[in-house]
Design an enzyme around this catalytic site. Sequence first.
Site, PDB file in Angstrom:
ATOM      1  N   TYR A 157      52.330  28.293  44.801  1.00 27.58           N
ATOM      2  CA  TYR A 157      51.682  29.593  45.018  1.00 27.58           C
ATOM      3  C   TYR A 157      52.748  30.646  45.354  1.00 27.58           C
ATOM      4  CZ  TYR A 157      47.777  32.751  45.897  1.00 27.58           C
ATOM      5  OH  TYR A 157      46.890  33.802  45.827  1.00 27.58           O
ATOM      6  N   LYS A 164      49.689  37.831  49.402  1.00 33.19           N
ATOM      7  CA  LYS A 164      48.366  37.714  50.055  1.00 33.19           C
ATOM      8  C   LYS A 164      48.486  37.907  51.574  1.00 33.19           C
ATOM      9  CE  LYS A 164      45.584  36.828  46.512  1.00 33.19           C
ATOM     10  NZ  LYS A 164      44.750  37.923  45.939  1.00 33.19           N
TER      11      LYS A 164
HETATM   12  P1  NAD Z   1      40.374  36.569  37.029  1.00 32.44           P
HETATM   13  O1  NAD Z   1      41.482  36.262  36.084  1.00 32.44           O
HETATM   14  O2  NAD Z   1      39.006  36.435  36.536  1.00 32.44           O
HETATM   15  O3  NAD Z   1      40.561  38.012  37.671  1.00 32.44           O
HETATM   16  C1  NAD Z   1      41.820  38.588  37.902  1.00 32.44           C
HETATM   17  C2  NAD Z   1      41.698  40.025  37.461  1.00 32.44           C
HETATM   18  O4  NAD Z   1      42.892  40.732  37.747  1.00 32.44           O
HETATM   19  C3  NAD Z   1      41.438  40.177  35.945  1.00 32.44           C
HETATM   20  O5  NAD Z   1      40.261  40.919  35.742  1.00 32.44           O
HETATM   21  C4  NAD Z   1      42.645  40.976  35.463  1.00 32.44           C
HETATM   22  O6  NAD Z   1      42.309  41.872  34.426  1.00 32.44           O
HETATM   23  C5  NAD Z   1      43.003  41.712  36.732  1.00 32.44           C
HETATM   24  N1  NAD Z   1      44.359  42.275  36.714  1.00 32.44           N
HETATM   25  C6  NAD Z   1      45.557  41.637  36.711  1.00 32.44           C
HETATM   26  N2  NAD Z   1      46.562  42.530  36.624  1.00 32.44           N
HETATM   27  C7  NAD Z   1      45.982  43.764  36.562  1.00 32.44           C
HETATM   28  C8  NAD Z   1      46.484  45.093  36.440  1.00 32.44           C
HETATM   29  N3  NAD Z   1      47.798  45.360  36.342  1.00 32.44           N
HETATM   30  N4  NAD Z   1      45.581  46.109  36.409  1.00 32.44           N
HETATM   31  C9  NAD Z   1      44.248  45.879  36.491  1.00 32.44           C
HETATM   32  N5  NAD Z   1      43.728  44.645  36.607  1.00 32.44           N
HETATM   33  C10 NAD Z   1      44.586  43.612  36.632  1.00 32.44           C
HETATM   34  O7  NAD Z   1      40.641  35.588  38.288  1.00 32.44           O
HETATM   35  P2  NAD Z   1      39.947  35.489  39.722  1.00 32.44           P
HETATM   36  O8  NAD Z   1      40.264  34.117  40.181  1.00 32.44           O
HETATM   37  O9  NAD Z   1      38.563  35.959  39.652  1.00 32.44           O
HETATM   38  O10 NAD Z   1      40.826  36.479  40.610  1.00 32.44           O
HETATM   39  C11 NAD Z   1      40.296  37.549  41.358  1.00 32.44           C
HETATM   40  C12 NAD Z   1      40.896  37.602  42.740  1.00 32.44           C
HETATM   41  O11 NAD Z   1      40.504  36.444  43.481  1.00 32.44           O
HETATM   42  C13 NAD Z   1      42.418  37.639  42.797  1.00 32.44           C
HETATM   43  O12 NAD Z   1      42.823  38.529  43.822  1.00 32.44           O
HETATM   44  C14 NAD Z   1      42.773  36.224  43.190  1.00 32.44           C
HETATM   45  O13 NAD Z   1      44.010  36.171  43.866  1.00 32.44           O
HETATM   46  C15 NAD Z   1      41.629  35.921  44.130  1.00 32.44           C
HETATM   47  N6  NAD Z   1      41.401  34.507  44.429  1.00 32.44           N
HETATM   48  C16 NAD Z   1      41.241  33.608  43.408  1.00 32.44           C
HETATM   49  C17 NAD Z   1      41.014  32.269  43.714  1.00 32.44           C
HETATM   50  C18 NAD Z   1      40.875  31.226  42.623  1.00 32.44           C
HETATM   51  O14 NAD Z   1      41.113  30.050  42.888  1.00 32.44           O
HETATM   52  N7  NAD Z   1      40.475  31.598  41.422  1.00 32.44           N
HETATM   53  C19 NAD Z   1      40.949  31.850  45.067  1.00 32.44           C
HETATM   54  C20 NAD Z   1      41.104  32.820  46.076  1.00 32.44           C
HETATM   55  C21 NAD Z   1      41.330  34.144  45.734  1.00 32.44           C
HETATM   56  O1  0WE Z   2      45.466  34.070  43.501  1.00 32.31           O
HETATM   57  C1  0WE Z   2      45.378  33.162  42.712  1.00 32.31           C
HETATM   58  C2  0WE Z   2      46.011  33.251  41.333  1.00 32.31           C
HETATM   59  C3  0WE Z   2      46.536  34.602  41.024  1.00 32.31           C
HETATM   60  C4  0WE Z   2      47.453  34.657  39.826  1.00 32.31           C
HETATM   61  C5  0WE Z   2      47.341  33.836  38.713  1.00 32.31           C
HETATM   62  C6  0WE Z   2      48.221  33.977  37.647  1.00 32.31           C
HETATM   63  C7  0WE Z   2      48.172  33.072  36.447  1.00 32.31           C
HETATM   64  C8  0WE Z   2      48.770  33.745  35.218  1.00 32.31           C
HETATM   65  C9  0WE Z   2      48.464  35.587  39.848  1.00 32.31           C
HETATM   66  N1  0WE Z   2      49.337  35.729  38.846  1.00 32.31           N
HETATM   67  C10 0WE Z   2      49.221  34.951  37.739  1.00 32.31           C
HETATM   68  N2  0WE Z   2      50.122  35.123  36.737  1.00 32.31           N
HETATM   69  C11 0WE Z   2      49.995  34.538  35.527  1.00 32.31           C
HETATM   70  O2  0WE Z   2      50.882  34.692  34.650  1.00 32.31           O
HETATM   71  N3  0WE Z   2      44.712  32.017  43.099  1.00 32.31           N
HETATM   72  C12 0WE Z   2      44.282  31.898  44.462  1.00 32.31           C
HETATM   73  C13 0WE Z   2      44.485  30.861  42.202  1.00 32.31           C
HETATM   74  C14 0WE Z   2      45.656  29.946  42.352  1.00 32.31           C
HETATM   75  O3  0WE Z   2      46.805  30.171  41.683  1.00 32.31           O
HETATM   76  C15 0WE Z   2      47.706  29.193  42.074  1.00 32.31           C
HETATM   77  C16 0WE Z   2      47.109  28.351  43.018  1.00 32.31           C
HETATM   78  C17 0WE Z   2      45.777  28.850  43.203  1.00 32.31           C
HETATM   79  C18 0WE Z   2      44.753  28.300  44.140  1.00 32.31           C
HETATM   80  C19 0WE Z   2      49.023  29.007  41.679  1.00 32.31           C
HETATM   81  C20 0WE Z   2      49.731  27.938  42.212  1.00 32.31           C
HETATM   82  C21 0WE Z   2      49.152  27.104  43.155  1.00 32.31           C
HETATM   83  C22 0WE Z   2      47.829  27.307  43.569  1.00 32.31           C
END
Ligand code: NAD
Ligand code: 0WE
Length: 260
Positions: A157, A164
């Site tokens: 991560y 974060k």
């Molecule tokens: P997702 O890929 O569906 O959403 C991520 C969004 O970020 C996308 O809509 C993408 O278009 C947008 N984005 C990235 N770069 C951008 C930019 N330059 N301008 C505008 N938009 C941009 O994935 P998600 O998992 O729904 O992620 C949403 C949030 O939840 C993130 O902050 C992520 O860190 C957080 N989160 C995700 C998880 C997980 O496991 N999926 C867990 C905890 C927190």
């Molecule tokens: O916040 C996240 C992921 C956010 C994210 C994901 C990507 C994938 C594609 C940010 N940047 C990128 N860049 C890319 O090119 N999470 C909480 C989901 C997540 O991502 C991980 C996790 C978990 C959980 C990455 C490594 C280890 C655990």
Amino acid sequence: MGFMQGKRVLIVGLASNRSIAYGIAKAMHRQGAELAFTFQNEKLQSRVETMATELGSSITLELDVASDEQITEVFTQLGQHWDGLDCIVHSVAFAPSAALEGDFVSATTRDNFKVAHDISTYSFVALAKAGRTMMAGRNGSLITLSYLGAERAFPNYNVMGVAKASLEATVRYMAAALGPEGTRVNAISAGPIRTLAAAGINNFKNMLSKASDSAPLRRNVTIEEVGNVAAFLCSDLASGVTGEITYVDCGYNIAGLVAS
Ligand code: NAD
Ligand code: 0WE
């Protein structure tokens, strides 16, 4: 009548029907909110338009959060549809993929550190700044999405965890700054969910199964569950809550060792 009846909400971060933003939009729509959406680029435009229609919205605006011009333009456009704004949902994170593999010290560079913090953290401040006057004095609320990697070191991560941590501190400083005008600021720290942002991560499947093995509820959280808590936090039911990080992770963060 839903508990978000009459609330106008801007949702930033919708990419697919697996996005956390989609779970949030559905829950808020069910509770009576009026929604507007942004899409990151033309590639996502038609998908976001389709989901917006399904959620009763005809407002979709292009927004790459790296651009101050686009941020300004989004609120100018929004002001032509709405005379005020009640909520902003920030569900955006990005770090270059090379930053998310290998050990933190090797993987982190000046450039990927900057990009991760700009897109994942500063963008929340930028939205608050640009939306401030439209939101002031109407019990407004902003919400963002964090992850436990802000507080604990998780493999791969890496710099996203540092971004974060900064985002969670940003929630507290924004809550202190905007509280006097009635605007609340909170975060949800969600457990891992298979979304597009998780799709590219090696071994995500393995992480999901380890997380569910350790969580008190013995399963992973859903976007619907995150959506319901987001709707609550943005509604007047949470009028006394600001500057908080609320865990929606099936209890993972409170567990020590787990009974077999
Ligand atoms: P997702 O890929 O569906 O959403 C991520 C969004 O970020 C996308 O809509 C993408 O278009 C947008 N984005 C990235 N770069 C951008 C930019 N330059 N301008 C505008 N938009 C941009 O994935 P998600 O998992 O729904 O992620 C949403 C949030 O939840 C993130 O902050 C992520 O860190 C957080 N989160 C995700 C998880 C997980 O496991 N999926 C867990 C905890 C927190
Ligand atoms: O916040 C996240 C992921 C956010 C994210 C994901 C990507 C994938 C594609 C940010 N940047 C990128 N860049 C890319 O090119 N999470 C909480 C989901 C997540 O991502 C991980 C996790 C978990 C959980 C990455 C490594 C280890 C655990």
